[in-house]
Design a protein around this motif. Structure first.
Motif, mmCIF file in Angstrom:
data_model
loop_
_atom_site.group_PDB
_atom_site.id
_atom_site.type_symbol
_atom_site.label_atom_id
_atom_site.label_comp_id
_atom_site.label_asym_id
_atom_site.label_seq_id
_atom_site.Cartn_x
_atom_site.Cartn_y
_atom_site.Cartn_z
ATOM 1 N N UNK A 289 0.857 -1.183 0.000
ATOM 2 C CA UNK A 289 0.000 0.000 0.000
ATOM 3 C C UNK A 289 0.895 1.235 0.000
ATOM 4 N N UNK A 290 0.582 2.166 -0.889
ATOM 5 C CA UNK A 290 1.372 3.395 -1.005
ATOM 6 C C UNK A 290 0.551 4.552 -0.487
ATOM 7 N N UNK A 291 1.097 5.263 0.479
ATOM 8 C CA UNK A 291 0.390 6.371 1.126
ATOM 9 C C UNK A 291 1.078 7.678 0.787
ATOM 10 N N UNK A 292 0.255 8.691 0.533
ATOM 11 C CA UNK A 292 0.791 10.024 0.238
ATOM 12 C C UNK A 292 -0.184 11.098 0.701
ATOM 13 N N UNK A 293 0.295 12.295 1.036
ATOM 14 C CA UNK A 293 1.704 12.661 1.082
ATOM 15 C C UNK A 293 2.364 12.160 2.358
ATOM 16 N N UNK A 294 3.652 12.333 2.456
ATOM 17 C CA UNK A 294 4.384 11.940 3.655
ATOM 18 C C UNK A 294 4.080 12.908 4.787
ATOM 19 N N UNK A 295 3.918 14.179 4.456
ATOM 20 C CA UNK A 295 3.560 15.180 5.455
ATOM 21 C C UNK A 295 2.650 16.215 4.813
ATOM 22 N N UNK A 296 1.889 16.878 5.666
ATOM 23 C CA UNK A 296 0.857 17.787 5.170
ATOM 24 C C UNK A 296 0.648 18.898 6.191
ATOM 25 N N UNK A 297 0.612 20.112 5.710
ATOM 26 C CA UNK A 297 0.295 21.252 6.576
ATOM 27 C C UNK A 297 -0.967 21.897 6.044
#
Lengths: 112, 114
Positions: free
Chosen positions: A4-12
């Motif tokens: 499973x590929x999750x995105x984004x790695x970080x989010x503001x």
């Protein structure tokens, strides 16, 4: 090999905005798709989950959207609040495989 | 508070050593899972037990082993420790087996290998 590929790695996201986190998977045998929320210093906790027989599930400000044909699902957080700042993990599961596979996580920061 | 307890909270040890992490599941939960969380790998599933029997295995190294005892508590044994084993180790429990059973996570054990 990432199942499973999750995105984004970080989010503001600004307070009041919409946070969107995406996950994509390959194996169509998966039939359970949860999102877990983890606050700093704590273990993850189940936030919301969906099965592929529905395209959307809503619980309060949290919504899962599921696209079976695209093999993608996403978490939407409406009216994001600073208290939503946490790491979010998507998961994929199949009762035949017993185990739950988690994405790599998205660190969400909601600015006041 | 999830009801899952893990001890110790922190563990600092040296390379080559062996450690044991302990987990007590929520009352009534029969299934126990172990996960490793590192910064770059997210939550990695290690192993699952159900009512004392191993049910599923993830990317668990041969240097690692686990067991679930008759009182349903579980232990994760890590041996010949390497620097790369430094991580947060979580235990989770659920009522039954199957990924669609909500997993309740403990607070984790932070392992530091020096």
């Amino acid at each position: 090999q990432q199942q499973v590929k999750q995105s984004p790695q970080s989010l503001i996201v600004q307070k009041g905005g919409i946070s969107i986190i995406n996950c994509a998977y390959e194996n169509t045998a998966f039939d359970y798709f949860p999102w877990y929320q983890q606050f700093p210093g704590k273990g993850p906790a189940l936030l919301i989950a969906i099965r592929p027989d529905v395209s959307e599930k809503k619980e309060g400000r949290f919504t899962i959207s599921f696209n079976k044909s695209a093999k993608q699902f996403s978490l939407h957080i409406m009216d994001s609040q600073p208290g939503d700042s946490a790491t979010y993990f998507c998961g994929i599961g199949n009762t035949g495989f017993q185990k739950l596979v988690f994405g790599t996580g998205t660190r969400l920061l909601v600015s006041p | 508070d999830s009801g899952v307890t893990q001890t110790p909270k922190h563990l600092i040890t040296a390379t080559g050593q062996r450690v044991t992490l302990r987990c007590s599941p929520r009352s009534g939960d029969l299934s126990v899972y172990w996960y490793q969380q590192s910064l770059d790998q997210g939550l990695q599933f290690l192993i699952q037990y159900y009512n004392g029997e191993e049910r599923a295995k993830g990317n668990i190294l041969e240097r690692f082993s686990a067991q679930q005892f008759p009182d349903l508590h579980s232990e994760l044994n890590l041996s010949s420790l390497e620097l790369g084993d430094s991580a947060l180790y979580f235990c989770a429990s659920s009522r039954m087996m199957g990924p669609d059973n909500e997993q309740f996570f403990g607070p984790g054990t932070r392992l530091t290998v020096l």
